[in-house]
Design a protein around this motif. Structure first.
Motif, PDB file in Angstrom:
ATOM      1  N   ALA A   1     -66.410  75.164  10.484  1.00  0.00           N
ATOM      2  CA  ALA A   1     -67.160  74.334  11.564  1.00  0.00           C
ATOM      3  C   ALA A   1     -66.994  72.854  11.158  1.00  0.00           C
ATOM      4  CB  ALA A   1     -68.595  74.540  11.150  1.00  0.00           C
ATOM      5  N   ALA A   2     -66.750  72.245  10.038  1.00  0.00           N
ATOM      6  CA  ALA A   2     -66.476  70.956   9.925  1.00  0.00           C
ATOM      7  C   ALA A   2     -65.019  70.516  10.123  1.00  0.00           C
ATOM      8  CB  ALA A   2     -66.801  70.630   8.439  1.00  0.00           C
ATOM      9  N   TYR A   3     -64.090  71.308   9.846  1.00  0.00           N
ATOM     10  CA  TYR A   3     -62.837  70.952   9.869  1.00  0.00           C
ATOM     11  C   TYR A   3     -61.818  71.824  10.574  1.00  0.00           C
ATOM     12  CZ  TYR A   3     -64.521  68.486   5.808  1.00  0.00           C
ATOM     13  OH  TYR A   3     -65.250  67.329   5.132  1.00  0.00           O
ATOM     14  N   TRP A   4     -62.170  72.797  11.077  1.00  0.00           N
ATOM     15  CA  TRP A   4     -61.315  73.810  12.094  1.00  0.00           C
ATOM     16  C   TRP A   4     -61.510  73.346  13.437  1.00  0.00           C
ATOM     17  CZ3 TRP A   4     -57.049  76.479  10.796  1.00  0.00           C
ATOM     18  CH2 TRP A   4     -56.594  77.627  11.922  1.00  0.00           C
ATOM     19  N   PRO A   5     -60.280  72.728  13.943  1.00  0.00           N
ATOM     20  CA  PRO A   5     -60.584  72.326  15.319  1.00  0.00           C
ATOM     21  C   PRO A   5     -59.890  73.224  16.427  1.00  0.00           C
ATOM     22  CG  PRO A   5     -58.536  71.234  14.347  1.00  0.00           C
ATOM     23  CD  PRO A   5     -59.252  72.208  13.575  1.00  0.00           C
ATOM     24  N   TYR A   6     -59.618  74.579  15.967  1.00  0.00           N
ATOM     25  CA  TYR A   6     -58.845  75.469  17.112  1.00  0.00           C
ATOM     26  C   TYR A   6     -59.917  76.702  17.567  1.00  0.00           C
ATOM     27  CZ  TYR A   6     -55.147  73.010  14.993  1.00  0.00           C
ATOM     28  OH  TYR A   6     -54.300  71.902  14.591  1.00  0.00           O
ATOM     29  N   GLU A   7     -59.605  76.915  18.616  1.00  0.00           N
ATOM     30  CA  GLU A   7     -60.249  77.946  19.298  1.00  0.00           C
ATOM     31  C   GLU A   7     -59.849  79.314  18.494  1.00  0.00           C
ATOM     32  OE1 GLU A   7     -59.716  77.692  23.485  1.00  0.00           O
ATOM     33  OE2 GLU A   7     -60.815  75.767  23.876  1.00  0.00           O
ATOM     34  N   GLY A   8     -60.502  80.275  18.874  1.00  0.00           N
ATOM     35  CA  GLY A   8     -59.914  81.421  18.324  1.00  0.00           C
ATOM     36  C   GLY A   8     -61.150  82.276  17.598  1.00  0.00           C
ATOM     37  N   THR A   9     -61.067  83.653  17.616  1.00  0.00           N
ATOM     38  CA  THR A   9     -62.030  84.430  16.816  1.00  0.00           C
ATOM     39  C   THR A   9     -61.918  84.452  15.459  1.00  0.00           C
ATOM     40  OG1 THR A   9     -61.788  85.934  18.708  1.00  0.00           O
ATOM     41  CG2 THR A   9     -62.817  86.877  16.679  1.00  0.00           C
ATOM     42  N   ILE A  10     -63.057  84.678  14.600  1.00  0.00           N
ATOM     43  CA  ILE A  10     -63.321  84.515  13.102  1.00  0.00           C
ATOM     44  C   ILE A  10     -63.556  86.059  12.770  1.00  0.00           C
ATOM     45  CG2 ILE A  10     -64.139  83.829  11.342  1.00  0.00           C
ATOM     46  CD1 ILE A  10     -65.064  81.060  12.803  1.00  0.00           C
ATOM     47  N   TYR A  11     -62.425  86.725  12.444  1.00  0.00           N
ATOM     48  CA  TYR A  11     -62.819  88.108  11.827  1.00  0.00           C
ATOM     49  C   TYR A  11     -63.254  88.384  10.483  1.00  0.00           C
ATOM     50  CZ  TYR A  11     -60.149  89.186  16.342  1.00  0.00           C
ATOM     51  OH  TYR A  11     -59.870  89.222  17.549  1.00  0.00           O
ATOM     52  N   ILE A  12     -64.197  88.983  10.079  1.00  0.00           N
ATOM     53  CA  ILE A  12     -64.536  89.339   8.974  1.00  0.00           C
ATOM     54  C   ILE A  12     -64.420  90.750   8.689  1.00  0.00           C
ATOM     55  CG2 ILE A  12     -66.323  89.246   7.179  1.00  0.00           C
ATOM     56  CD1 ILE A  12     -67.448  86.859   9.134  1.00  0.00           C
ATOM     57  N   VAL A  13     -63.551  91.007   7.944  1.00  0.00           N
ATOM     58  CA  VAL A  13     -63.273  92.536   7.392  1.00  0.00           C
ATOM     59  C   VAL A  13     -63.862  93.256   6.272  1.00  0.00           C
ATOM     60  CG1 VAL A  13     -61.156  94.221   7.268  1.00  0.00           C
ATOM     61  CG2 VAL A  13     -60.632  92.130   8.471  1.00  0.00           C
ATOM     62  N   THR A  14     -64.576  94.197   6.377  1.00  0.00           N
ATOM     63  CA  THR A  14     -65.644  94.619   5.627  1.00  0.00           C
ATOM     64  C   THR A  14     -65.543  96.115   5.324  1.00  0.00           C
ATOM     65  OG1 THR A  14     -67.626  95.020   6.609  1.00  0.00           O
ATOM     66  CG2 THR A  14     -67.100  92.664   6.229  1.00  0.00           C
ATOM     67  N   ALA A  15     -66.166  96.623   4.291  1.00  0.00           N
ATOM     68  CA  ALA A  15     -66.328  97.908   4.159  1.00  0.00           C
ATOM     69  C   ALA A  15     -67.634  98.650   4.837  1.00  0.00           C
ATOM     70  CB  ALA A  15     -66.339  98.489   2.941  1.00  0.00           C
ATOM     71  N   GLY A  16     -67.933  97.942   6.192  1.00  0.00           N
ATOM     72  CA  GLY A  16     -68.929  98.911   6.985  1.00  0.00           C
ATOM     73  C   GLY A  16     -70.327  97.809   6.080  1.00  0.00           C
ATOM     74  N   GLN A  17     -69.999  96.629   5.845  1.00  0.00           N
ATOM     75  CA  GLN A  17     -71.249  95.537   5.321  1.00  0.00           C
ATOM     76  C   GLN A  17     -71.094  94.572   6.262  1.00  0.00           C
ATOM     77  OE1 GLN A  17     -69.469  95.195   1.358  1.00  0.00           O
ATOM     78  NE2 GLN A  17     -71.046  96.241   0.806  1.00  0.00           N
ATOM     79  N   THR A  18     -72.224  93.962   6.190  1.00  0.00           N
ATOM     80  CA  THR A  18     -72.371  92.513   6.844  1.00  0.00           C
ATOM     81  C   THR A  18     -73.259  91.544   6.081  1.00  0.00           C
ATOM     82  OG1 THR A  18     -72.186  93.768   9.100  1.00  0.00           O
ATOM     83  CG2 THR A  18     -73.141  91.494   9.146  1.00  0.00           C
ATOM     84  N   PRO A  19     -72.854  90.275   6.133  1.00  0.00           N
ATOM     85  CA  PRO A  19     -73.637  89.268   5.066  1.00  0.00           C
ATOM     86  C   PRO A  19     -74.800  89.173   5.784  1.00  0.00           C
ATOM     87  CG  PRO A  19     -71.380  88.346   5.543  1.00  0.00           C
ATOM     88  CD  PRO A  19     -71.498  89.618   6.187  1.00  0.00           C
ATOM     89  N   ALA A  20     -76.072  89.216   5.130  1.00  0.00           N
ATOM     90  CA  ALA A  20     -77.501  89.344   5.991  1.00  0.00           C
ATOM     91  C   ALA A  20     -77.544  87.863   6.689  1.00  0.00           C
ATOM     92  CB  ALA A  20     -78.415  89.270   4.862  1.00  0.00           C
ATOM     93  N   TRP A  21     -77.019  86.696   6.291  1.00  0.00           N
ATOM     94  CA  TRP A  21     -77.310  85.570   6.688  1.00  0.00           C
ATOM     95  C   TRP A  21     -76.141  85.226   7.684  1.00  0.00           C
ATOM     96  CZ3 TRP A  21     -72.375  83.424   6.744  1.00  0.00           C
ATOM     97  CH2 TRP A  21     -71.776  83.818   5.731  1.00  0.00           C
ATOM     98  N   LEU A  22     -75.343  86.080   8.103  1.00  0.00           N
ATOM     99  CA  LEU A  22     -74.486  85.926   9.016  1.00  0.00           C
ATOM    100  C   LEU A  22     -74.846  86.107  10.714  1.00  0.00           C
ATOM    101  CD1 LEU A  22     -71.209  85.376   9.505  1.00  0.00           C
ATOM    102  CD2 LEU A  22     -70.859  87.821   9.736  1.00  0.00           C
ATOM    103  N   ASN A  23     -74.340  85.067  11.456  1.00  0.00           N
ATOM    104  CA  ASN A  23     -74.943  85.029  13.029  1.00  0.00           C
ATOM    105  C   ASN A  23     -74.088  85.999  13.570  1.00  0.00           C
ATOM    106  OD1 ASN A  23     -75.875  84.881  15.543  1.00  0.00           O
ATOM    107  ND2 ASN A  23     -75.399  82.727  15.644  1.00  0.00           N
ATOM    108  N   THR A  24     -73.921  87.283  13.763  1.00  0.00           N
ATOM    109  CA  THR A  24     -73.340  88.112  14.289  1.00  0.00           C
ATOM    110  C   THR A  24     -73.089  88.158  16.080  1.00  0.00           C
ATOM    111  OG1 THR A  24     -74.923  89.807  14.397  1.00  0.00           O
ATOM    112  CG2 THR A  24     -73.079  89.981  12.505  1.00  0.00           C
TER     113      THR A  24
END
Length: 318
Positions: free
Chosen positions: A59-82
């Protein structure tokens, strides 16, 4: 605020929550298949919430558009804004054939990242313990049609062999060098890669897999990491370099380990701006350290991350 760029590049993270009881139970079902390999120690699956702070650095230093993919074993961080429009959680089942699931091997997962639906041509592959430390420019990772690959001064020669007591990056270089010599007659002593984001090219990954499908199947073989498995991202760059589509760059990143006596001094140097690095990797080397012994190191690392990246990002829930 970071100045926006017209260049679109995706980010692809691999992430696991090793404390998840359901995941632990599934891992235990297949534990007999693991055998011994240094790459399968418990810290390889430990979550210290590094991903939260890595995304703050994005958020602070990445200036590019594009998707952020998070590859997991059927898990999702509880704090993540999906619900964030740029975040997409990818289950292993979306990209890895069912015959190879479940997998607890990063080697297998890396070999299938280019199968993510909708993935752009240019994407960075990151571990969750990577953190950007200053504004990123396209030329930090790509130059023309070439990907840039960060390496250090160490090189591996013919004397090195695959070993269960060597880390995956070293075994990966040994495997890659043998493969490139056998298939293409390349005899150079390859430099060791740094722990840094990898600048990938999707179409080239597809090309490599079509040319050597058995290589990718070998990377996925076994539910746990193996000393003799190809490290596809390492081999990809050796092959790209052979094609004239990759360039080596001396390291511009900061690598440190969390469970070492001078970790506090290194954290202080980073907070005081004494490093001009593009990216930081904090490698968890706790291995099978008892929890009581590990706790001070963990607290020290988390205190640093909070101090270095204090501003909550839009990628987190309220």
């Amino acid at each position: 605020m970071v100045v926006q760029s017209n260049t679109a590049m995706d980010l692809v993270y691999t992430w696991v929550d090793g404390a998840d009881l359901a995941w632990q139970a599934e891992k235990e079902r297949y534990a007999h298949e693991a055998g011994y390999f240094i790459g399968n120690r418990n810290c390889r699956w430990q979550d210290n919430e590094e991903l939260r702070y890595s995304l703050r650095s994005v958020a602070a230093y990445w200036p590019y558009e594009g998707t952020i993919y998070i590859v997991t074993a059927g898990q999702t961080p509880a704090w993540l804004n999906t619900e964030h429009p740029r975040i997409r959680v990818v289950d292993h089942r979306e990209i890895i054939p069912s015959d190879y699931l479940p997998t607890f091997s990063s080697t297998a997962i890396i070999a299938r990242l280019h199968h993510i639906h909708g993935l752009r041509e240019r994407y960075l592959y990151l571990n969750d313990d990577f953190f950007f430390l200053r504004p990123v420019q396209e030329q930090d990772f790509y130059e023309g049609e070439s990907s840039l690959f960060y390496v250090n001064d160490k090189r591996l020669d013919d004397a090195n062999q695959l070993s269960e007591n060597s880390h995956s990056d070293q075994n990966g270089v040994v495997f890659s060098r043998a493969f490139m010599q056998r298939e293409f007659g390349v005899t150079d002593a390859f430099p060791m890669p740094e722990h840094a984001p990898k600048a990938m090219q999707r179409s080239r990954m597809v090309q490599l897999e079509k040319q050597f499908p058995a290589l990718f199947h070998d990377a996925m073989r076994g539910r746990f990491r193996r000393a003799d498995a190809p490290i596809i991202d390492d081999l990809f760059f050796r092959w790209l370099h052979h094609l004239g589509r990759a360039q080596y760059r001396q390291n511009r990143n900061c690598y440190m380990e969390n469970c070492v006596p001078d970790a506090a001094e290194q954290y202080a140097a980073l907070l005081e701006g004494r490093h001009d690095a593009l990216c930081l990797c904090i490698n968890d080397i706790s291995d099978d350290m008892p929890e009581a012994e590990y706790a001070p190191y963990q607290q020290q690392m988390q205190a640093f991350l909070v101090a270095r990246f204090p501003e909550k990002s839009d990628f987190e829930r309220d």
